[in-house]
Design a protein around this motif. Structure first.
Motif, PDB file in Angstrom:
ATOM      1  N   ILE A  10      -9.231  -2.332  -2.457  1.00 58.39           N
ATOM      2  CA  ILE A  10      -8.492  -1.997  -3.713  1.00 58.39           C
ATOM      3  C   ILE A  10      -8.489  -0.515  -3.397  1.00 58.39           C
ATOM      4  O   ILE A  10      -9.256   0.240  -3.350  1.00 58.39           O
ATOM      5  CB  ILE A  10      -9.477  -2.106  -5.020  1.00 58.39           C
ATOM      6  N   GLU A  11      -7.054   0.017  -3.290  1.00 54.63           N
ATOM      7  CA  GLU A  11      -6.723   1.063  -3.038  1.00 54.63           C
ATOM      8  C   GLU A  11      -6.656   1.995  -4.130  1.00 54.63           C
ATOM      9  O   GLU A  11      -5.849   1.674  -5.242  1.00 54.63           O
ATOM     10  CB  GLU A  11      -5.222   1.163  -2.116  1.00 54.63           C
ATOM     11  N   LYS A  60      -8.923   8.426   4.406  1.00 59.33           N
ATOM     12  CA  LYS A  60      -9.547   7.121   3.790  1.00 59.33           C
ATOM     13  C   LYS A  60      -8.694   5.726   4.077  1.00 59.33           C
ATOM     14  O   LYS A  60      -9.203   4.751   4.807  1.00 59.33           O
ATOM     15  CB  LYS A  60      -9.820   7.234   2.132  1.00 59.33           C
ATOM     16  N   SER A  61      -7.374   5.997   3.851  1.00 58.96           N
ATOM     17  CA  SER A  61      -6.486   4.963   4.213  1.00 58.96           C
ATOM     18  C   SER A  61      -6.331   4.566   5.661  1.00 58.96           C
ATOM     19  O   SER A  61      -6.183   3.455   6.186  1.00 58.96           O
ATOM     20  CB  SER A  61      -5.253   5.135   3.493  1.00 58.96           C
ATOM     21  N   GLY A  97     -22.007 -11.824   0.447  1.00 62.76           N
ATOM     22  CA  GLY A  97     -20.906 -10.738  -0.085  1.00 62.76           C
ATOM     23  C   GLY A  97     -21.341  -9.071   0.154  1.00 62.76           C
ATOM     24  O   GLY A  97     -22.548  -8.900  -0.111  1.00 62.76           O
ATOM     25  N   GLN A  98     -20.406  -8.400   0.474  1.00 68.23           N
ATOM     26  CA  GLN A  98     -20.601  -7.107   0.525  1.00 68.23           C
ATOM     27  C   GLN A  98     -19.541  -5.831  -0.207  1.00 68.23           C
ATOM     28  O   GLN A  98     -18.626  -6.756  -0.369  1.00 68.23           O
ATOM     29  CB  GLN A  98     -20.802  -6.476   2.103  1.00 68.23           C
ATOM     30  N   VAL A  99     -20.088  -4.941  -0.603  1.00 65.44           N
ATOM     31  CA  VAL A  99     -19.129  -3.966  -0.977  1.00 65.44           C
ATOM     32  C   VAL A  99     -19.465  -2.822  -0.475  1.00 65.44           C
ATOM     33  O   VAL A  99     -20.620  -2.249  -0.450  1.00 65.44           O
ATOM     34  CB  VAL A  99     -19.338  -3.673  -2.659  1.00 65.44           C
ATOM     35  N   ALA A 100     -18.158  -2.032   0.010  1.00 62.00           N
ATOM     36  CA  ALA A 100     -17.974  -0.730   0.713  1.00 62.00           C
ATOM     37  C   ALA A 100     -17.437   0.163   0.076  1.00 62.00           C
ATOM     38  O   ALA A 100     -16.206  -0.100  -0.348  1.00 62.00           O
ATOM     39  CB  ALA A 100     -17.594  -0.812   2.075  1.00 62.00           C
ATOM     40  N   LEU A 101     -18.097   1.418  -0.453  1.00 63.00           N
ATOM     41  CA  LEU A 101     -17.610   2.265  -1.165  1.00 63.00           C
ATOM     42  C   LEU A 101     -17.108   3.315  -0.031  1.00 63.00           C
ATOM     43  O   LEU A 101     -17.985   4.021   0.735  1.00 63.00           O
ATOM     44  CB  LEU A 101     -18.316   2.962  -2.379  1.00 63.00           C
ATOM     45  N   LEU A 102     -15.838   3.824   0.001  1.00 67.40           N
ATOM     46  CA  LEU A 102     -15.274   4.885   0.907  1.00 67.40           C
ATOM     47  C   LEU A 102     -14.789   6.072   0.095  1.00 67.40           C
ATOM     48  O   LEU A 102     -13.643   5.917  -0.403  1.00 67.40           O
ATOM     49  CB  LEU A 102     -14.155   4.149   1.801  1.00 67.40           C
ATOM     50  N   SER A 134       0.956  -1.143  -0.073  1.00 63.64           N
ATOM     51  CA  SER A 134       0.045  -0.075  -0.154  1.00 63.64           C
ATOM     52  C   SER A 134       0.698   1.506  -0.041  1.00 63.64           C
ATOM     53  O   SER A 134       1.929   1.363   0.839  1.00 63.64           O
ATOM     54  CB  SER A 134      -1.087   0.004   1.271  1.00 63.64           C
ATOM     55  N   ARG A 135       0.573   2.128  -0.837  1.00 69.19           N
ATOM     56  CA  ARG A 135       1.189   3.603  -0.858  1.00 69.19           C
ATOM     57  C   ARG A 135       1.234   4.132   0.550  1.00 69.19           C
ATOM     58  O   ARG A 135       2.273   4.718   1.213  1.00 69.19           O
ATOM     59  CB  ARG A 135       0.501   4.588  -1.874  1.00 69.19           C
ATOM     60  N   PHE A 136      -0.072   4.048   1.432  1.00 67.80           N
ATOM     61  CA  PHE A 136      -0.101   4.581   2.505  1.00 67.80           C
ATOM     62  C   PHE A 136       0.891   4.045   3.638  1.00 67.80           C
ATOM     63  O   PHE A 136       1.654   4.912   4.361  1.00 67.80           O
ATOM     64  CB  PHE A 136      -1.729   4.371   2.978  1.00 67.80           C
ATOM     65  N   GLU A 137       1.011   2.635   3.492  1.00 73.16           N
ATOM     66  CA  GLU A 137       1.759   2.131   4.502  1.00 73.16           C
ATOM     67  C   GLU A 137       3.492   2.400   4.169  1.00 73.16           C
ATOM     68  O   GLU A 137       4.197   2.463   5.125  1.00 73.16           O
ATOM     69  CB  GLU A 137       1.734   0.597   4.493  1.00 73.16           C
ATOM     70  N   ALA A 138       3.791   2.422   2.651  1.00 77.45           N
ATOM     71  CA  ALA A 138       5.005   2.722   2.152  1.00 77.45           C
ATOM     72  C   ALA A 138       5.342   4.265   2.765  1.00 77.45           C
ATOM     73  O   ALA A 138       6.504   4.559   3.057  1.00 77.45           O
ATOM     74  CB  ALA A 138       5.264   2.756   0.728  1.00 77.45           C
TER      75      ALA A 138
END
Length: 436
Positions: free
Chosen positions: A401-402, A279-280, A266-271, A231-235
């Motif tokens: 999916i980032e 968000k991250s 099954g679920q989909v969450a849009l943030l 993840s770019r956030f973690e990096a």
């Protein structure tokens, strides 16, 4: 415009028409003399800027051995390559100085990832130029210095073709000095640039170096290659989970969706949120909540640099999961890929033969897979969806999916199909994205 034109536009008084015509004539005269219209020049401003210096190694020696026309063609081709690469990463070519190129990242348009783009451009440019040769058949190479800091930018100096927008401050001087440290094919960055980049790249610590004009030694770093980060956030944020304030409602909503997903619904969450709003951080905090819950996590990182590379997020995720090293032998890579795929399918060898092409792994000395690109795409997507089904059958699956706003079309198609299939499986698809 003539006096009659102005009259037709409704400028009735002769005096007003005369004032406008005099002003137009003054502007025309100034333009012919090469003067700058003060109204068209932006005020100088203080910017946090990444400065990029590049030059062609050995150009002076080449100029003594080549005909001037051959040297001109060489420099022209080199400059065109520099312009194409720098522009591709949204840099601004500020000045060409023979074989030297000065570029800015973060000006005139601000960039949230200016330093990252500059380094990606540097690595890409070293590869592009290394593929070229001089008229004598000798390989070419560049060296690059990059520094980041506060500058004053926007002042115009010179006239006509020599006019340029100058950057004032320590940063351009430091980038030029770092350039002098670089061996052929190297990208050298300052400490501030290295700090901003975090763990997005692999580095070689060059230690403290004495630079001309600097009373104290300066730390320098060589960028080796881009790192495959989950993840770019973690990096970019190397600490632990961020303490969130006022986000309990969002986290509780995700927890409710997770419970339904574990039950096979099954679920989909849009943030959705603006850049930098957190968000991250929410995704990271939610993952931390699930640390004691048995599950499988797949994280796909979309990239602004690979929006036209088919299935780039999938390639990166598979490479990380199978721990594929850049210098591993093809047989070793194939073995690790099969072992990874075996976690989700009983046909790991067949799936590996298909996905090996995606990862550029030769199978028996040739690229595996069908000859038709469309057939290969369909079989690749089918293998990836079967892998998701197999993993979800073993344990509840969290699929993140980032930065989906940078997703490539083929990955988007795969996601659409995956969401359709996830409806009756133990899957939660979590998608942070920007409203634009």
């Amino acid at each position: 415009l003539t006096s009659d034109d102005l009259k037709d536009l409704g400028v009735e008084l002769v005096g007003h028409r005369r004032k406008l015509l005099n002003a137009i004539e003054a502007l025309r005269t100034s333009a012919e003399k090469g003067a700058v219209d003060p109204m068209s020049v932006a005020e100088p401003e203080r910017r946090h800027l990444t400065v990029f210096f590049c030059d062609l190694v050995g150009s002076t020696a080449l100029s003594t051995r080549l005909d001037p026309e051959d040297m001109r063609e060489l420099i022209r081709g080199y400059q065109n390559t520099c312009t194409a690469v720098i522009t591709r990463f949204e840099g601004f070519c500020a000045k060409f100085m023979g074989d030297g190129v000065l570029a800015y990242f973060g000006y005139p348009r601000g960039l949230e990832d200016a330093a990252e783009r500059a380094v990606h451009a540097g690595l890409a440019l070293t590869k592009e130029v290394a593929r070229q040769t001089s008229p004598l058949g000798e390989p070419l190479a560049v060296r690059i210095g990059i520094a980041t800091g506060i500058v004053i930018v926007g002042d115009l100096i010179g006239r006509g073709a020599s006019q340029e927008q100058v950057v004032v401050g320590e940063t351009p001087n430091l980038a030029a000095r770092l350039l002098a440290l670089a061996p052929p094919g190297a990208v050298i960055v300052s400490t501030e640039t290295r700090r901003i980049l975090g763990h997005l790249f692999e580095y070689e610590d060059l230690g403290e170096r004495t630079l001309k004009g600097y009373s104290e030694a300066v730390h320098a770093w060589r960028v080796v290659r881009a790192k495959t980060a989950a993840s770019r956030f973690e990096a970019l944020h190397t600490g632990g989970p961020t303490d969130l304030v006022g986000r309990d409602e969002e986290l509780d909503a995700l927890s409710r969706l997770w419970r339904r997903a574990k039950a096979g619904e099954g679920q989909v969450a849009l943030l959705c949120g603006e850049p930098g709003i957190g968000k991250s951080c929410i995704v990271q905090a939610f993952r931390h909540r699930l640390r004691d819950s048995a599950h499988i996590r797949l994280l796909y990182q979309c990239s602004p640099y690979f929006t036209n590379t088919a299935l780039h997020p999938v390639i990166e995720q598979l490479s990380r999961a199978a721990t594929l090293g850049a210098h591993d032998q093809a047989e070793r890579k194939l073995e690790r890929l099969e072992a990874t795929l075996a976690l989700g399918t009983n046909r790991a060898r067949e799936a590996a033969a298909i996905l090996a092409t995606l990862l550029s792994i030769p199978v028996n000395g040739v690229q595996a897979g069908p000859s038709s690109p469309e057939e290969l795409k369909e079989r690749t997507v089918a293998a990836l969806l079967d892998q998701m089904d197999g993993l979800a059958a073993r344990q509840p699956l969290l699929l993140v999916i980032e930065d989906i706003h940078w997703i490539d079309p083929t990955s988007h198609d795969l996601l659409d199909r995956g969401v359709d299939r996830a409806e009756s499986r133990s899957v939660l698809v979590l998608i942070p994205f920007r409203p634009a």
